[in-house]
Scaffold this active site. Structure first.
Site, PDB file in Angstrom:
ATOM      1  CE  LYS A   9      42.497  37.154  50.537  1.00 22.98           C
ATOM      2  NZ  LYS A   9      43.950  37.644  49.676  1.00 22.98           N
ATOM      3  NE  ARG A  83      38.850  42.899  50.797  1.00 19.59           N
ATOM      4  CZ  ARG A  83      39.515  41.585  49.669  1.00 19.59           C
ATOM      5  NH1 ARG A  83      38.872  40.576  49.547  1.00 19.59           N
ATOM      6  NH2 ARG A  83      40.237  42.292  48.867  1.00 19.59           N
ATOM      7  NE  ARG A 122      47.730  38.804  41.343  1.00 20.50           N
ATOM      8  CZ  ARG A 122      46.375  39.001  41.870  1.00 20.50           C
ATOM      9  NH1 ARG A 122      46.157  37.787  43.293  1.00 20.50           N
ATOM     10  NH2 ARG A 122      45.922  40.413  42.827  1.00 20.50           N
ATOM     11  NE  ARG A 155      43.298  41.399  40.547  1.00 17.93           N
ATOM     12  CZ  ARG A 155      43.013  40.711  41.474  1.00 17.93           C
ATOM     13  NH1 ARG A 155      42.652  39.755  42.306  1.00 17.93           N
ATOM     14  NH2 ARG A 155      42.961  41.277  42.489  1.00 17.93           N
ATOM     15  NE  ARG A 166      44.224  44.601  46.039  1.00 14.15           N
ATOM     16  CZ  ARG A 166      45.329  43.651  44.483  1.00 14.15           C
ATOM     17  NH1 ARG A 166      45.881  44.379  44.160  1.00 14.15           N
ATOM     18  NH2 ARG A 166      44.662  42.988  45.230  1.00 14.15           N
TER      19      ARG A 166
END
Ligand code: AP5
Length: 211
Positions: A9, A83, A122, A155, A166
């Site tokens: 996203k 969300r 990431r 992160r 998540r």
């Protein structure tokens, strides 16, 4: 921009917003900046984010509607918001009062195995939030942002055990938005599993066609 954690996203939102002159409003980036600055909102949001749960609706709605009201230009691209169904319904009401509306929802479809691979690989710039992946889109120099020279970090919520939570949160609380927006006739599925350029081309082509 709707999709599970790691669907791309943020990666796609930056590109599309830049090309189309839209304000890019990322709820995750805004929350991380509030946490970094130690604001009251940041203090309230932190534990939810670190555990992979959702920050309460009332806090998020106030935060995002405030940003939408201030957004200049022809429009805005929402990334990570809404969300939950409660967020989506309240957003509709607040937008109607501003005589604005959501005219398209891009749903990035990616399988859970690929999401786990993307999130655990990431790296994010601590200064400008640019996103890299250790194999799919590595920076020129390991640990340093190509765009601003800032330090790259992983992160805290990209640890495998938090990612699992998540994903569960996404399937339980966010996935119902697919039916909500499908029913409104504004949702378009995009294969988010394809390469980054290909995904960008697919979204651009939908925007051109007004689909
Ligand atoms: P947020 O930051 O929004 O996290 P997320 O939705 O979990 O999404 P991500 O940022 O992890 O992934 P992305 O889809 O943007 O993928 P990216 O482009 O980086 O939210 C964080 C937390 O804040 C939430 O858990 C929650 O606690 C809270 N929060 C936020 N909004 C909220 C709300 N509305 N309500 C309540 N709480 C809220 O890509 C991932 C990786 O894959 C990158 O390394 C990238 O380089 C790579 N990649 C991207 N595309 C491709 C591709 N096509 N092929 C190969 N690799 C790719």
């Amino acid at each position: 921009m709707l999709g599970p954690p790691g669907a791309g996203k943020g990666t796609q939102a930056v590109r599309i917003a830049q090309r189309r002159g839209l304000a890019h409003l990322s709820s995750g980036d805004i929350l991380r900046s509030e946490v970094k600055d130690g604001t009251e909102l940041g203090r309230k949001a932190r534990s939810y984010m670190e555990s992979g749960g959702l920050v309460p609706d009332d806090l998020i709605i106030a935060m995002m509607v405030g940003r939408i009201e201030k957004a200049a230009g022809p429009g805005f691209l929402l990334d990570g918001f809404p969300r939950t169904l409660a967020q989506a319904r309240q957003l509709d009401e607040r937008l109607a009062a501003l005589q604005r509306r959501i005219d398209r929802v891009i749903h990035l479809v990616v399988g859970d195995d690929e999401l786990l691979n993307r999130l655990t690989g990431r790296w994010t710039c601590t200064k400008c939030s640019a996103v890299y992946h250790e194999r799919n889109s590595p920076p020129a120099r390991a640990g340093t942002c190509d765009a601003c020279g800032g330090e790259l970090k992983q992160r805290p919520d990209d640890r495998a055990e938090v990612v699992a939570n998540r994903l569960r949160t996404y399937h339980e609380q966010t996935r119902p938005l697919v039916d909500y927006y499908h029913g409104r006739g504004v949702l378009v599925d995009v294969d988010g599993q394809a390469g980054m350029e290909e995904v960008t081309r697919a979204i651009e082509s939908l925007c051109e066609r007004g689909a």
